[in-house]
Design a protein around this motif. Structure first.
Motif, short mmCIF file in Angstrom:
data_model
loop_
_atom_site.label_atom_id
_atom_site.label_comp_id
_atom_site.label_asym_id
_atom_site.label_seq_id
_atom_site.Cartn_x
_atom_site.Cartn_y
_atom_site.Cartn_z
N THR A 23 0.85 -1.18 0.00
CA THR A 23 0.00 0.00 0.00
C THR A 23 0.89 1.24 0.00
O THR A 23 1.71 1.42 0.88
CB THR A 23 -0.92 0.02 1.24
N ARG A 35 -3.99 9.55 -0.80
CA ARG A 35 -4.84 8.61 -1.52
C ARG A 35 -4.00 7.42 -1.96
O ARG A 35 -2.84 7.57 -2.30
CB ARG A 35 -5.46 9.25 -2.77
N GLY A 36 -4.64 6.27 -1.96
CA GLY A 36 -3.96 5.07 -2.42
C GLY A 36 -4.93 3.93 -2.57
O GLY A 36 -6.13 4.08 -2.40
N THR A 37 -4.37 2.78 -2.91
CA THR A 37 -5.18 1.58 -3.04
C THR A 37 -4.61 0.50 -2.12
O THR A 37 -3.44 0.52 -1.77
CB THR A 37 -5.20 1.06 -4.49
N ASP A 39 -5.41 -3.93 -0.97
CA ASP A 39 -6.12 -5.16 -1.25
C ASP A 39 -6.84 -5.58 0.03
O ASP A 39 -6.20 -6.05 0.97
CB ASP A 39 -5.14 -6.24 -1.69
N CYS A 80 -15.90 -3.23 3.97
CA CYS A 80 -14.91 -2.90 2.93
C CYS A 80 -14.41 -4.14 2.20
O CYS A 80 -13.23 -4.48 2.24
CB CYS A 80 -13.75 -2.13 3.55
N GLU A 87 -18.83 1.94 1.31
CA GLU A 87 -17.77 2.84 1.72
C GLU A 87 -17.93 3.13 3.21
O GLU A 87 -19.04 3.29 3.70
CB GLU A 87 -17.84 4.14 0.94
N LEU A 99 -12.68 4.55 3.21
CA LEU A 99 -12.22 3.30 2.61
C LEU A 99 -13.40 2.63 1.94
O LEU A 99 -14.53 2.75 2.41
CB LEU A 99 -11.69 2.33 3.67
N THR A 102 -13.55 -1.50 -3.05
CA THR A 102 -12.73 -1.59 -4.26
C THR A 102 -11.26 -1.38 -3.95
O THR A 102 -10.42 -1.49 -4.83
CB THR A 102 -13.18 -0.57 -5.32
N GLY A 103 -10.94 -1.07 -2.68
CA GLY A 103 -9.55 -0.90 -2.28
C GLY A 103 -9.05 0.52 -2.35
O GLY A 103 -7.84 0.74 -2.38
N ILE A 104 -9.93 1.48 -2.34
CA ILE A 104 -9.54 2.89 -2.34
C ILE A 104 -9.51 3.39 -0.90
O ILE A 104 -10.45 3.16 -0.15
CB ILE A 104 -10.51 3.77 -3.15
N CYS A 106 -8.61 7.01 1.37
CA CYS A 106 -8.30 8.43 1.41
C CYS A 106 -8.16 8.83 2.87
O CYS A 106 -8.98 8.42 3.71
CB CYS A 106 -9.39 9.27 0.76
#
Length: 112
Positions: A23, A35-37, A39, A80, A87, A99, A102-104, A106
């Motif tokens: 991540t 911001r990131g993704t 799993d 999540c 969300e 969160l 979909t793995g987003i 912020c």
């Protein structure tokens, strides 16, 4: 102190690597958010959130407040997941989190 000075002092301007290294959060000065993704199957959100704050504060996770004071960790992990499309938004340890399945992820300072 200007906004530019404050942004320059933020950790991880080139990318904040969290936990297992899968991540990476990038800081966006226009929105003042990281911001990131991630799993959700590999790193449950209830584990990821304290790891993010630990990385932002450059402090060991055990020095942070328990996550359950801000959000139910097991509910967060159930929400999540890709199947829900849901969300979660909450504040933890001075940061606002968003969160989703979909793995987003912020993250923003709660004071901004």
């Amino acid at each position: 102190m200007t906004d530019e000075d404050r942004d320059a002092d933020r950790p991880g301007q080139s990318g904040l690597t969290v936990g297992d290294g899968d991540t990476v959060l990038r800081y966006d000065p226009e929105t003042a958010t990281y911001r990131g993704t991630f799993d959700p199957d590999a790193t449950p959100p209830s584990l990821l959130v304290p790891l993010i704050v630990s990385a932002l504060r450059e402090a060991p996770p055990e020095t942070l407040p328990a996550l359950h004071y801000s959000v139910d960790p097991s509910a967060l992990d159930r929400i999540c997941v890709p199947e829900t499309g849901a969300e979660a938004r909450f504040t933890y340890a001075g940061y606002r989190f968003s969160l989703d399945g979909t793995g987003i992820v912020c993250v923003a300072d709660a004071d901004e």
